[in-house]
Design an enzyme around this catalytic site. Structure first.
Site, PDB file in Angstrom:
ATOM      1  N   HIS A  72       0.842  -1.199   0.000  1.00 14.11           N
ATOM      2  CA  HIS A  72       0.000   0.000   0.000  1.00 14.11           C
ATOM      3  C   HIS A  72       0.875   1.246   0.000  1.00 14.11           C
ATOM      4  CE1 HIS A  72      -4.004  -1.759   1.753  1.00 14.11           C
ATOM      5  NE2 HIS A  72      -3.605  -2.353   0.639  1.00 14.11           N
ATOM      6  N   TYR A 201      -8.945   5.062   8.404  1.00 16.47           N
ATOM      7  CA  TYR A 201      -9.057   5.349   9.838  1.00 16.47           C
ATOM      8  C   TYR A 201     -10.128   6.427   9.982  1.00 16.47           C
ATOM      9  CZ  TYR A 201      -4.503   3.026  10.578  1.00 16.47           C
ATOM     10  OH  TYR A 201      -3.475   2.125  10.650  1.00 16.47           O
ATOM     11  N   PRO A 293      -2.857   0.346  19.292  1.00 10.59           N
ATOM     12  CA  PRO A 293      -2.710  -0.165  17.922  1.00 10.59           C
ATOM     13  C   PRO A 293      -2.907   0.868  16.803  1.00 10.59           C
ATOM     14  CG  PRO A 293      -4.750  -0.940  18.921  1.00 10.59           C
ATOM     15  CD  PRO A 293      -3.994  -0.255  20.001  1.00 10.59           C
ATOM     16  N   LYS A 297       2.102   0.012  15.144  1.00 10.12           N
ATOM     17  CA  LYS A 297       3.533  -0.016  15.434  1.00 10.12           C
ATOM     18  C   LYS A 297       4.012  -1.194  16.280  1.00 10.12           C
ATOM     19  CE  LYS A 297       4.734   3.618  13.251  1.00 10.12           C
ATOM     20  NZ  LYS A 297       4.573   3.046  11.904  1.00 10.12           N
ATOM     21  N   TYR A 384       4.229   6.903   9.843  1.00  8.50           N
ATOM     22  CA  TYR A 384       3.410   5.716   9.570  1.00  8.50           C
ATOM     23  C   TYR A 384       4.206   4.653   8.803  1.00  8.50           C
ATOM     24  CZ  TYR A 384      -0.726   2.904   8.721  1.00  8.50           C
ATOM     25  OH  TYR A 384      -1.634   1.858   8.698  1.00  8.50           O
TER      26      TYR A 384
HETATM   27  P1  FAD Z   1       4.007 -11.504  21.762  1.00  9.70           P
HETATM   28  O1  FAD Z   1       3.498 -11.626  20.383  1.00  9.70           O
HETATM   29  O2  FAD Z   1       3.107 -11.119  22.854  1.00  9.70           O
HETATM   30  O3  FAD Z   1       4.747 -12.854  22.112  1.00  9.70           O
HETATM   31  C1  FAD Z   1       5.138 -13.202  23.429  1.00  9.70           C
HETATM   32  C2  FAD Z   1       5.151 -14.699  23.554  1.00  9.70           C
HETATM   33  O4  FAD Z   1       5.667 -15.054  24.836  1.00  9.70           O
HETATM   34  C3  FAD Z   1       3.751 -15.302  23.497  1.00  9.70           C
HETATM   35  O5  FAD Z   1       3.742 -16.355  22.550  1.00  9.70           O
HETATM   36  C4  FAD Z   1       3.483 -15.802  24.897  1.00  9.70           C
HETATM   37  O6  FAD Z   1       2.665 -16.948  24.916  1.00  9.70           O
HETATM   38  C5  FAD Z   1       4.893 -16.109  25.358  1.00  9.70           C
HETATM   39  N1  FAD Z   1       5.078 -16.106  26.811  1.00  9.70           N
HETATM   40  C6  FAD Z   1       4.556 -15.240  27.731  1.00  9.70           C
HETATM   41  N2  FAD Z   1       4.973 -15.568  28.958  1.00  9.70           N
HETATM   42  C7  FAD Z   1       5.781 -16.642  28.827  1.00  9.70           C
HETATM   43  C8  FAD Z   1       6.516 -17.444  29.758  1.00  9.70           C
HETATM   44  N3  FAD Z   1       6.500 -17.197  31.056  1.00  9.70           N
HETATM   45  N4  FAD Z   1       7.242 -18.480  29.276  1.00  9.70           N
HETATM   46  C9  FAD Z   1       7.272 -18.733  27.940  1.00  9.70           C
HETATM   47  N5  FAD Z   1       6.585 -18.026  27.022  1.00  9.70           N
HETATM   48  C10 FAD Z   1       5.861 -16.994  27.471  1.00  9.70           C
HETATM   49  N6  FAD Z   1      -0.263  -4.459  17.035  1.00  9.70           N
HETATM   50  C11 FAD Z   1      -0.594  -3.774  15.978  1.00  9.70           C
HETATM   51  O7  FAD Z   1       0.269  -3.107  15.426  1.00  9.70           O
HETATM   52  N7  FAD Z   1      -1.883  -3.835  15.477  1.00  9.70           N
HETATM   53  C12 FAD Z   1      -2.852  -4.598  16.079  1.00  9.70           C
HETATM   54  O8  FAD Z   1      -3.989  -4.633  15.632  1.00  9.70           O
HETATM   55  C13 FAD Z   1      -2.535  -5.287  17.214  1.00  9.70           C
HETATM   56  N8  FAD Z   1      -3.466  -6.033  17.848  1.00  9.70           N
HETATM   57  C14 FAD Z   1      -3.111  -6.679  18.999  1.00  9.70           C
HETATM   58  C15 FAD Z   1      -4.073  -7.414  19.691  1.00  9.70           C
HETATM   59  C16 FAD Z   1      -3.738  -8.078  20.885  1.00  9.70           C
HETATM   60  C17 FAD Z   1      -4.809  -8.851  21.643  1.00  9.70           C
HETATM   61  C18 FAD Z   1      -2.397  -7.992  21.377  1.00  9.70           C
HETATM   62  C19 FAD Z   1      -2.009  -8.691  22.675  1.00  9.70           C
HETATM   63  C20 FAD Z   1      -1.452  -7.269  20.652  1.00  9.70           C
HETATM   64  C21 FAD Z   1      -1.792  -6.607  19.479  1.00  9.70           C
HETATM   65  N9  FAD Z   1      -0.857  -5.867  18.754  1.00  9.70           N
HETATM   66  C22 FAD Z   1      -1.199  -5.204  17.664  1.00  9.70           C
HETATM   67  C23 FAD Z   1       0.518  -5.774  19.145  1.00  9.70           C
HETATM   68  C24 FAD Z   1       1.414  -6.791  18.411  1.00  9.70           C
HETATM   69  O9  FAD Z   1       0.674  -7.941  18.159  1.00  9.70           O
HETATM   70  C25 FAD Z   1       2.584  -7.028  19.339  1.00  9.70           C
HETATM   71  O10 FAD Z   1       3.309  -5.818  19.429  1.00  9.70           O
HETATM   72  C26 FAD Z   1       3.502  -8.159  18.899  1.00  9.70           C
HETATM   73  O11 FAD Z   1       2.849  -9.386  19.024  1.00  9.70           O
HETATM   74  C27 FAD Z   1       4.759  -8.173  19.770  1.00  9.70           C
HETATM   75  O12 FAD Z   1       5.465  -9.344  19.554  1.00  9.70           O
HETATM   76  P2  FAD Z   1       6.287 -10.016  20.722  1.00  9.70           P
HETATM   77  O13 FAD Z   1       6.912 -11.220  20.125  1.00  9.70           O
HETATM   78  O14 FAD Z   1       7.168  -9.017  21.366  1.00  9.70           O
HETATM   79  O15 FAD Z   1       5.226 -10.417  21.835  1.00  9.70           O
HETATM   80  C1  DHB Z   2      -4.531  -3.331  11.627  1.00 13.25           C
HETATM   81  C2  DHB Z   2      -4.360  -3.049  12.941  1.00 13.25           C
HETATM   82  C3  DHB Z   2      -3.949  -1.800  13.313  1.00 13.25           C
HETATM   83  O1  DHB Z   2      -3.761  -1.511  14.595  1.00 13.25           O
HETATM   84  C4  DHB Z   2      -3.722  -0.813  12.377  1.00 13.25           C
HETATM   85  O2  DHB Z   2      -3.356   0.422  12.792  1.00 13.25           O
HETATM   86  C5  DHB Z   2      -3.878  -1.096  11.057  1.00 13.25           C
HETATM   87  C6  DHB Z   2      -4.286  -2.362  10.682  1.00 13.25           C
HETATM   88  C7  DHB Z   2      -4.996  -4.674  11.224  1.00 13.25           C
HETATM   89  O3  DHB Z   2      -5.217  -5.515  12.100  1.00 13.25           O
HETATM   90  O4  DHB Z   2      -5.127  -4.912  10.025  1.00 13.25           O
END
Ligand code: FAD
Ligand code: DHB
Length: 393
Positions: A72, A201, A293, A297, A384
């Site tokens: 995009h 948005y 969200p 980011k 962005y």
């Molecule tokens: P995570 O993806 O959280 O991974 C952490 C991992 O550690 C998990 O698999 C968990 O099970 C594991 N873990 C936790 N504790 C332990 C332990 N004690 N021992 C072993 N393993 C453990 N970002 C956006 O930009 N747009 C979105 O729409 C968006 N929606 C989201 C919706 C939800 C419900 C959540 C929670 C986050 C969302 N995010 C979104 C944020 C984005 O998904 C995260 O920033 C991203 O997943 C970060 O990756 P990570 O690997 O650091 O953490």
């Molecule tokens: C999506 C989530 C977001 O937080 C965003 O800013 C844009 C897209 C998505 O889930 O597609």
């Protein structure tokens, strides 16, 4: 068990780190609390910055992404019954984002790691961390009801906001900054064509809405909801009605509805913990910072942390250099704080709050300013698409 880098968490941060280390001949073990199907099934982010896409290509996990990801060059802001396009590509000298779900990124990373014989221990929660500031830090974890130990040179705390690694640090050694927003996002995933070619948005007096997608046949939509709301309060029809209500008529008329594949509520939070290094333990991704969200980011910040951490660990093992490990926290936090600022700003501009009437007028004025000022749109576009990574070698 022993390894060079003990990684807690198989989200995008832990998996990407493991893969980049592997390509540089560094051994790691990932401990993951949940099952593989749980990790692969979580519906989360959908927008990849150019830097994240490039890093996934460097990691060799780009085949499906390059086939199925959608590039995009812009997105829209909808407010006061009209639509303003932000032409990211033009405003940033050609930069773009890619629509490719975090779910798919996670699946691709798990596949490529397991194919290379990686040790990912699913359903093995880390329960304690010992001696993180010694030369042999140790992760205590559970496997099949038994307690085990993983001794390593370094620990990477990639275990998300609720993980154990950050919580292991004594309170007087860590600074926490947090803002919890008084609303959440209710999201639906549905196999219907998106309303527009790009993301929209929307600001509306009933609350924010976002029209996103996963492909040309799968849409992801969100509406702002209250914190005490529950998915059970929402039928599919109620969701579609609320979404249409919050969009300008020209867009609302294009909404194609269908049954949900998934519906969930996410709370919104800005959070940073400083520093990101404690002795020989490094925090990365959501373990160290959370953004609301709105700016898309979260996943991208996790990727930039891993860019820096993989380089620092590689310099340590291949050139006996400690300087990049020493700079890791400072360099990450500079980028983290800029994303925290952008996400907070975008969130504040788009959501309905109970603040004074002046707040809503200021939101509209800010959106108006974006419509009339190339300088303002350029700033938004540059943030962005993702701020550049700092040179780190
Ligand atoms: P995570 O993806 O959280 O991974 C952490 C991992 O550690 C998990 O698999 C968990 O099970 C594991 N873990 C936790 N504790 C332990 C332990 N004690 N021992 C072993 N393993 C453990 N970002 C956006 O930009 N747009 C979105 O729409 C968006 N929606 C989201 C919706 C939800 C419900 C959540 C929670 C986050 C969302 N995010 C979104 C944020 C984005 O998904 C995260 O920033 C991203 O997943 C970060 O990756 P990570 O690997 O650091 O953490
Ligand atoms: C999506 C989530 C977001 O937080 C965003 O800013 C844009 C897209 C998505 O889930 O597609």
């Amino acid at each position: 068990m022993r390894t060079q880098v003990g990684i807690i968490g198989s989200g995008p941060s832990g998996l990407l780190l493991s893969q980049l280390l592997h390509l540089n001949g560094i051994d790691s073990v990932i401990l993951e609390a949940k099952s593989r199907s749980h990790v692969e099934g979580r519906i989360r982010a959908g927008v990849l910055e150019q830097g994240t896409v490039d890093l996934l290509r460097t990691a060799g996990v780009n085949e499906r992404m390059d086939q199925n990801g959608i590039i995009h060059g812009g997105f829209s802001l909808a407010f006061s019954g009209r639509q303003q396009r932000i032409d990211m590509q033009k405003l940033t000298g050609g930069k773009t984002i890619m629509i490719y779900g975090q779910t798919e990124v996670t699946k691709d990373l798990i596949d490529v790691r397991l194919e290379a014989g990686a040790r990912i221990e699913f359903e093995c929660p880390a329960v304690d961390i010992e001696d993180y500031d010694s030369r042999a830090p140790c992760i205590i974890f559970e496997k099949e009801g038994k307690t085990r130990e993983l001794v390593c040179d370094f620990i990477a705390g990639c275990d998300g906001y609720h993980g154990i690694s950050r919580k292991t640090i004594p309170q007087d050694k860590i600074l926490l900054f947090e803002k919890v927003y008084p609303f959440g996002w209710l999201g639906i995933l549905s196999d219907v064509p998106p309303i527009d070619e790009e993301l929209v948005y929307a600001h509306h007096e009933r609350g924010f809405a976002l029209c996103s997608m996963r492909s040309n046949t799968r849409s992801r939509y969100y509406v702002q909801c209250s914190l005490d709301d529950h998915v059970d309060n929402w039928t599919d029809d109620k969701f579609w009605d609320e979404l249409r209500y919050r969009l300008p008529k020209s867009l609302a008329d294009k909404v194609i509805t269908g049954p949900r594949l998934e519906m969930s509520i996410a709370p919104l939070r800005s959070f940073v913990s400083e520093p990101m290094r404690f002795g020989n333990m490094f925090l990365a991704g959501d373990a160290s910072h959370i953004v609301p969200p709105t700016g898309a980011k979260g996943l991208n910040l996790a990727a930039s942390d891993i860019y820096y951490l993989s380089r620092a660990l590689t310099a340590f093992y291949s050139e006996d250099r400690k300087d990049l490990l020493d700079r890791y926290s400072e360099v990450c936090l500079r980028r983290v704080w800029k994303a925290i600022r952008f996400s907070w700003w975008f969130t504040s501009m788009m959501h309905k709050t109970d603040e004074d009437a002046i707040h809503q007028r200021l939101q509209i004025s800010e959106l108006d300013y974006l419509s009339s000022s190339v300088a303002s749109r350029t700033s938004m576009a540059e943030n962005y698409v993702g701020l550049p990574f700092e040179p780190f070698a």
